[in-house]
Design a protein around this motif. Structure first.
Motif, mmCIF file in Angstrom:
data_model
loop_
_atom_site.group_PDB
_atom_site.id
_atom_site.type_symbol
_atom_site.label_atom_id
_atom_site.label_comp_id
_atom_site.label_asym_id
_atom_site.label_seq_id
_atom_site.Cartn_x
_atom_site.Cartn_y
_atom_site.Cartn_z
ATOM 1 N N VAL A 131 0.859 -1.183 0.000
ATOM 2 C CA VAL A 131 0.000 0.000 0.000
ATOM 3 C C VAL A 131 0.893 1.229 0.000
ATOM 4 N N GLU A 132 0.736 2.048 -1.029
ATOM 5 C CA GLU A 132 1.525 3.273 -1.188
ATOM 6 C C GLU A 132 0.631 4.459 -0.850
ATOM 7 N N VAL A 133 0.910 5.113 0.264
ATOM 8 C CA VAL A 133 0.128 6.272 0.690
ATOM 9 C C VAL A 133 0.840 7.526 0.207
ATOM 10 N N VAL A 134 0.119 8.383 -0.520
ATOM 11 C CA VAL A 134 0.701 9.562 -1.153
ATOM 12 C C VAL A 134 0.042 10.818 -0.591
ATOM 13 N N GLY A 135 0.852 11.793 -0.249
ATOM 14 C CA GLY A 135 0.329 13.058 0.237
ATOM 15 C C GLY A 135 1.414 14.106 0.287
ATOM 16 N N SER A 136 1.035 15.284 0.744
ATOM 17 C CA SER A 136 1.994 16.376 0.874
ATOM 18 C C SER A 136 2.916 16.124 2.055
ATOM 19 N N PRO A 137 4.213 16.408 1.911
ATOM 20 C CA PRO A 137 5.131 16.212 3.043
ATOM 21 C C PRO A 137 4.993 17.287 4.111
ATOM 22 N N SER A 138 4.268 18.379 3.812
ATOM 23 C CA SER A 138 4.183 19.481 4.782
ATOM 24 C C SER A 138 2.763 19.928 5.076
ATOM 25 N N ALA A 139 1.933 20.085 4.033
ATOM 26 C CA ALA A 139 0.569 20.574 4.245
ATOM 27 C C ALA A 139 -0.333 19.461 4.755
ATOM 28 N N ALA A 140 -1.348 19.836 5.533
ATOM 29 C CA ALA A 140 -2.327 18.879 6.042
ATOM 30 C C ALA A 140 -3.710 19.495 5.933
ATOM 31 N N GLY A 141 -4.641 18.741 5.355
ATOM 32 C CA GLY A 141 -5.998 19.221 5.208
ATOM 33 C C GLY A 141 -6.996 18.276 5.842
ATOM 34 N N ASP A 142 -8.260 18.662 5.764
ATOM 35 C CA ASP A 142 -9.325 17.823 6.284
ATOM 36 C C ASP A 142 -9.752 16.817 5.208
ATOM 37 N N GLY A 143 -10.673 15.977 5.573
ATOM 38 C CA GLY A 143 -11.211 15.021 4.620
ATOM 39 C C GLY A 143 -10.574 13.659 4.752
ATOM 40 N N PRO A 144 -11.217 12.651 4.181
ATOM 41 C CA PRO A 144 -10.739 11.272 4.319
ATOM 42 C C PRO A 144 -9.644 10.922 3.331
ATOM 43 N N ALA A 145 -8.884 9.908 3.669
ATOM 44 C CA ALA A 145 -8.024 9.260 2.690
ATOM 45 C C ALA A 145 -8.894 8.463 1.725
ATOM 46 N N SER A 146 -8.336 8.095 0.580
ATOM 47 C CA SER A 146 -9.099 7.323 -0.396
ATOM 48 C C SER A 146 -8.168 6.392 -1.163
ATOM 49 N N LEU A 147 -8.719 5.278 -1.610
ATOM 50 C CA LEU A 147 -7.990 4.353 -2.463
ATOM 51 C C LEU A 147 -8.160 4.814 -3.906
ATOM 52 N N TRP A 148 -7.052 4.995 -4.610
ATOM 53 C CA TRP A 148 -7.057 5.731 -5.879
ATOM 54 C C TRP A 148 -6.735 4.866 -7.085
ATOM 55 N N GLY A 149 -5.776 3.954 -6.963
ATOM 56 C CA GLY A 149 -5.381 3.180 -8.127
ATOM 57 C C GLY A 149 -4.711 1.868 -7.775
ATOM 58 N N ILE A 150 -4.557 1.014 -8.778
ATOM 59 C CA ILE A 150 -3.960 -0.310 -8.592
ATOM 60 C C ILE A 150 -2.909 -0.536 -9.677
ATOM 61 N N THR A 151 -1.751 -1.042 -9.274
ATOM 62 C CA THR A 151 -0.719 -1.477 -10.210
ATOM 63 C C THR A 151 -0.598 -2.994 -10.121
ATOM 64 N N TYR A 152 -0.679 -3.646 -11.265
ATOM 65 C CA TYR A 152 -0.658 -5.110 -11.332
ATOM 66 C C TYR A 152 0.681 -5.611 -11.846
ATOM 67 N N VAL A 153 1.098 -6.759 -11.342
ATOM 68 C CA VAL A 153 2.245 -7.471 -11.890
ATOM 69 C C VAL A 153 1.769 -8.278 -13.096
ATOM 70 N N VAL A 154 2.560 -8.229 -14.169
ATOM 71 C CA VAL A 154 2.234 -9.033 -15.355
ATOM 72 C C VAL A 154 3.393 -9.960 -15.679
ATOM 73 N N ALA A 155 3.069 -11.087 -16.280
ATOM 74 C CA ALA A 155 4.093 -12.085 -16.590
ATOM 75 C C ALA A 155 5.033 -11.609 -17.685
ATOM 76 N N ASP A 156 4.500 -10.892 -18.664
ATOM 77 C CA ASP A 156 5.294 -10.435 -19.807
ATOM 78 C C ASP A 156 4.748 -9.069 -20.207
ATOM 79 N N ILE A 157 5.432 -8.000 -19.821
ATOM 80 C CA ILE A 157 4.868 -6.663 -20.045
ATOM 81 C C ILE A 157 4.765 -6.328 -21.530
#
Length: 210
Positions: free
Chosen positions: A139-165
């Motif tokens: 799980v890769e959590v992405v955000g600002s290293p300094s600013a902080a806001g209100d609101g929930p976190a959310s699941l945004w995207g998926i990266t899949y492993v493939v046998a032969d890209i």
């Protein structure tokens, strides 16, 4: 015990995922590696709606993970399916956070400790990526290293492993971006033009670890 991902709930129709080369069971479950992706249809919604986790220590989960709808599961891991697009597993799930320290602390309170972090830029703005391992899935959590806001976190995207890209990019044709070197040494990655396939989850494909 280690907290693991049992299921990811997505607001997409099954026919879109089948057309994109994913094998989908009759109950709407797409088994990718040991994780189930449950396709529940759009009904005015988009993207990832929530997830279920197993082996969370008793009493530590109160309905969500920093705003991400979360349920507990006791089901065993899924049996991997074979997918015509070459997908074999989930490499990582991206979560967006308006308050990175808060989300990191919420996951840590479940016994999921951050493995590493990386600073970078997105659209000219500084970002920080904090990585956690939940069994097979990062799980890769992405955000600002300094600013902080209100609101929930959310699941945004998926990266899949493939046998032969290269074979996967041939499968998708002009619905993928050009393959490039991934941040991870020795791996290559491409992003899927998901909207062209009727999929509302941001999607990438990455070659397997050597």
């Amino acid at each position: 015990m280690t907290v693991t991902v049992d299921e990811i709930v997505v607001a997409d129709p099954t026919k879109a995922w089948r057309a994109a080369g994913f094998s989908v069971d009759d109950d709407g479950s797409c088994r990718v590696g040991t994780v189930r992706i449950r396709l529940v249809g759009a009904d005015g919604r988009r993207g990832i709606l929530g997830w279920s986790l197993r082996d969370v220590p008793a009493g530590l989960l109160a309905g969500d993970v920093d705003g991400i709808p979360t349920t507990l599961s006791e089901r065993p891991a899924a049996t991997p399916a074979t997918h015509p697009n070459g997908v074999t597993a989930i490499d990582h799930v991206v979560a967006l956070s308006p308050a990175l320290p808060r989300t990191v602390a919420t996951l840590a309170a479940l016994g999921v400790k951050p493995r590493r972090q990386r600073d970078g830029e997105l659209g000219g703005r500084p970002i920080r990526q904090v990585f956690f391992r939940l069994g097979e899935v990062i799980v890769e959590v992405v955000g600002s290293p300094s600013a902080a806001g209100d609101g929930p976190a959310s699941l945004w995207g998926i990266t899949y492993v493939v046998a032969d890209i290269d074979a996967t990019t041939v499968f998708f044709g002009d619905r993928t971006a050009p393959v490039k070197d991934a941040v991870q040494p020795g791996r290559r990655i491409t992003t899927l033009r998901h909207d062209a396939l009727g999929i509302t989850v941001r999607t990438a494909m990455i070659s397997a670890r050597r």
